[in-house]
Enzyme design. Structure first.
Site, PDB file in Angstrom:
ATOM      1  N   ASP A 376       0.690  -1.443  -0.097  1.00  0.00           N
ATOM      2  CA  ASP A 376       0.077   0.166  -0.039  1.00  0.00           C
ATOM      3  C   ASP A 376       1.064   1.402   0.141  1.00  0.00           C
ATOM      4  O   ASP A 376       0.379   2.235  -0.518  1.00  0.00           O
ATOM      5  CB  ASP A 376      -1.050   0.182   1.315  1.00  0.00           C
ATOM      6  CG  ASP A 376      -2.103  -0.964   1.211  1.00  0.00           C
ATOM      7  OD1 ASP A 376      -2.357  -1.629  -0.262  1.00  0.00           O
ATOM      8  OD2 ASP A 376      -2.782  -1.281   1.768  1.00  0.00           O
ATOM      9  N   TYR A 461     -10.182  -1.724   1.390  1.00  0.00           N
ATOM     10  CA  TYR A 461      -9.984  -1.802   2.771  1.00  0.00           C
ATOM     11  C   TYR A 461     -10.099  -0.721   3.566  1.00  0.00           C
ATOM     12  O   TYR A 461      -9.277   0.421   3.020  1.00  0.00           O
ATOM     13  CB  TYR A 461      -8.599  -2.580   3.041  1.00  0.00           C
ATOM     14  CG  TYR A 461      -8.412  -4.123   3.033  1.00  0.00           C
ATOM     15  CD1 TYR A 461      -9.595  -4.825   3.601  1.00  0.00           C
ATOM     16  CD2 TYR A 461      -7.744  -4.586   2.060  1.00  0.00           C
ATOM     17  CE1 TYR A 461      -9.765  -6.153   3.261  1.00  0.00           C
ATOM     18  CE2 TYR A 461      -7.789  -6.160   2.032  1.00  0.00           C
ATOM     19  CZ  TYR A 461      -8.678  -6.825   2.634  1.00  0.00           C
ATOM     20  OH  TYR A 461      -8.570  -8.033   2.261  1.00  0.00           O
TER      21      TYR A 461
END
Ligand SMILES: *[C@@H]1O[C@H](CO)[C@@H](O)[C@H](O)[C@H]1NC(C)=O
Ligand SMILES: *[C@@H]1O[C@H](CO)[C@@H](O)[C@H](O)[C@H]1NC(C)=O
Ligand SMILES: [Cu+2]
Length: 570
Positions: A376, A461
């Site tokens: 990420d 998420y």
């Protein structure tokens, strides 16, 4: 006569007593009701610690500072940089401005030994599409920059090719146009399989890494219904786009996956579809199972946090004091939230505690997720720290802090209430003991701790990040994942890689890896990190001949390191 006088004396005493008791009751009720908190009150007791304005060395850049750096970069004539948000990959684009965190040695000299204040500098990243490389610069000193130093080699020990850049808004814009062309070439299939038309689109979700060899920039893009919770509405269509060239006219579709079958070109799929040589998907409406709307109306408001005697902490700029604690904080657009110079009882115990990486690794039979490993920080974690909702994301009474960021934008952006800070009862006592044997006694301590929180929604998420400061002097770094799972279209053999979560939907098996950096400075900077493992040893019992027991013992390992990266597997 005497009797009568006695009677009236008793009467009057009683009346006086009743009156006094009523007055006393009124006074006591008055005192107590005025002390009973109605809503979080003003601070009753003074704070135990003072704010330290030197914590500004750790502060994120302000809106003015971002603008100073941006203007300074634009004034560099030879660089020919654009700040247009939808600039093309072939342009030179000013992608990122972020605080260049000052050197620890300089900061410690400043904080502990009256040294000079470290120079305030910014890190700047430019994607040179026209030249084919990425550069990282340090610009300073703020507020009036005079120099821009290329630090690419120093920080990465390599030149960075332009193909290594993250996808910008400008490139996504072109990718969506590109996909639009793919859809229009497959008009009949799109209509029959996905009910797509001019007013009904599919949503795209891309997978990473973008290839398997250095320099590759090929992305499998999976398509999802344009519904709330699209991540769990895959349609069974994926395309591999080669978008390595900074000239979007050179992009190609390398492969397509439709209902579990592979095709080498759009034409091949179209041809076989028209000739009925493929297993077709026939469009069917999907129930709205991914909706974010609550299924039931809550009956009553739940318990609320309130600060009976006012807040026991205070936030001033990027500095927090709370009971015996104090720390500075910031939010890196790439890595995420971080705290510095964490002190307990005025003594530094942690120099830095920061989020470093959030990785998720998937299993699948379909190409979209067969090799997916999301790192990420390569997209940016902190950049997705959006506004927190009072009463849901954090308690209503929490303190909220705005942040400013400059990443893939034409000008600095304010993210309102994107950090929250609150003190919270942790629901269990910090310690307690009821002594039943010998001394009958009880001792317990309320466990309320300070929570420092951001929530980053990265695609499907939402990671909820907490640093928690306990009154025992311990700090906890905690992460909780929520949001949507990633999913793929259910094809033959897929169930080995996950669970079915809807009619044609597989929730793919995956793991999360989270990395924090902890630079502990207990009694100075030279700290050891020690682990203690447990092993069983065979011990002969002292009092029983020929009897043995397996007894646990400790095995110590000392790592001579001053910084520790702690991986956490969920
Ligand atoms: C981009 O590619 C197209 C197609 O190959 C070509 O015609 C065009 O000149 C290219 N543009 C640039 C700026 O190189
Ligand atoms: C412990 O050591 C004794 C003596 O050598 C042996 O007989 C016994 O099997 C050992 N026990 C275990 C669990 O290894
Ligand atoms: Cu997960």
């Amino acid at each position: 006569m005497e009797n009568k006088r006695m009677n009236s004396l008793v009467k009057w005493t009683l009346i006086l007593f009743v009156l006094a008791s009523i007055i006393l009751n009124i006074v006591l009720i008055g005192i107590h009701s005025s002390r009973a908190p109605k809503c979080s009150a003003q601070r009753v007791h003074p704070l135990r610690r003072k704010h330290d304005e030197r914590s500004a060395v750790f502060a994120d850049l302000s809106r003015e500072e971002y603008l100073q750096v941006q203007q300074f970069m634009l004034k560099q004539n030879n660089l020919e940089i654009s700040t247009n948000q939808i600039s093309k990959p072939s342009d030179n684009f000013l992608f990122l401005i972020d605080l260049s965190v000052p050197n620890k040695a300089d900061v410690l000299a400043y904080l502990d030994r009256n040294g000079a204040k470290p120079t305030r500098e910014a890190t700047v990243v430019v994607f040179y599409g026209a030249k084919g490389y990425i550069k990282e610069y340090v610009v300073g000193p703020l507020p009036n920059p005079t120099y821009v130093n290329d630090v690419t080699m120093e920080r990465y020990h390599a030149e960075l090719p332009i193909s290594a850049r993250t996808v910008t808004i400008g490139e996504y814009n072109l990718l969506f146009q590109f996909l639009g062309n793919v859809f229009s070439k497959l008009g009949k299939l799109m209509k029959e399989s996905f009910d797509m038309g001019p007013d009904k689109q599919l949503n795209a979700f891309e997978q990473m890494p973008r290839g398997v060899r250095t320099g590759d920039r090929k992305t499998w893009i999976s398509f999802f219904r344009d519904m709330s919770g699209m991540y769990i509405h895959p349609v069974g269509f994926e395309v591999l786009v080669d978008h390595q060239n900074v000239n979007a006219s050179e992009w190609t579709v390398e492969k397509l996956l439709y209902n579990g079958q592979y095709f080498d070109s759009i034409d091949a799929l179209k041809d076989k579809y028209d000739k009925d040589l493929v297993k077709k998907i026939v469009y069917k409406e999907s129930p709205d199972y991914g909706s974010l709307k609550p299924r039931n109306k809550p009956l009553q408001v739940g318990p609320q946090l309130f600060n009976a005697e006012g807040k026991r902490y205070s936030v001033s700029n990027n500095h927090v004091v709370y009971m015996d604690w104090s720390f500075a904080f910031g939010l890196s657009a790439l890595m995420g939230m971080r705290v510095f110079d964490v002190r307990f009882n005025d003594e530094r115990i942690v120099y830095e505690l920061s989020v470093q990486e959030a990785m998720s690794v998937y299993g699948s039979v379909t190409p979209g997720m067969i090799l997916t490993k999301f790192l990420d920080s390569s997209i940016g974690i902190g950049r997705f720290a959006h506004e927190l909702v009072r009463g849901v994301d954090c308690p209503y009474e929490a303190s909220y802090v705005d942040t400013y960021r400059y990443i893939d934008v034409p000008k600095p952006v304010r993210f309102r209430n994107s950090i929250c800070i609150f003190e919270h009862n942790m629901g269990q006592p910090l310690r307690r003991h009821f002594s039943d044997f010998f001394h009958h006694s009880y001792g317990g301590m309320v466990n309320s701790a300070l929570v420092f929180r951001t929530i980053t929604a990265i695609g499907n998420y939402d990671y909820m990040w907490d640093f928690i400061f306990y009154q025992s002097g311990s700090v906890e770094a905690k992460v909780h994942a929520t949001g949507y799972i990633s999913s793929s279209y259910l094809v033959d053999g897929a169930l080995r890689h996950g669970h079915q979560v809807a009619e044609k939907v597989l929730g793919n098996i995956h793991t999360h890896f989270i990395n924090f950096k902890v630079d502990l400075d207990v009694l100075g900077v030279k700290n050891f990190f020690q682990t203690k493992d447990m092993e069983y040893v065979n011990v002969s019992l002292p009092s029983v001949p020929d009897h043995y027991a397996m007894v646990p013992q400790l095995v110590e390992k000392q790592l001579k390191t001053e910084k520790v990266w702690l991986p956490l597997c969920l």
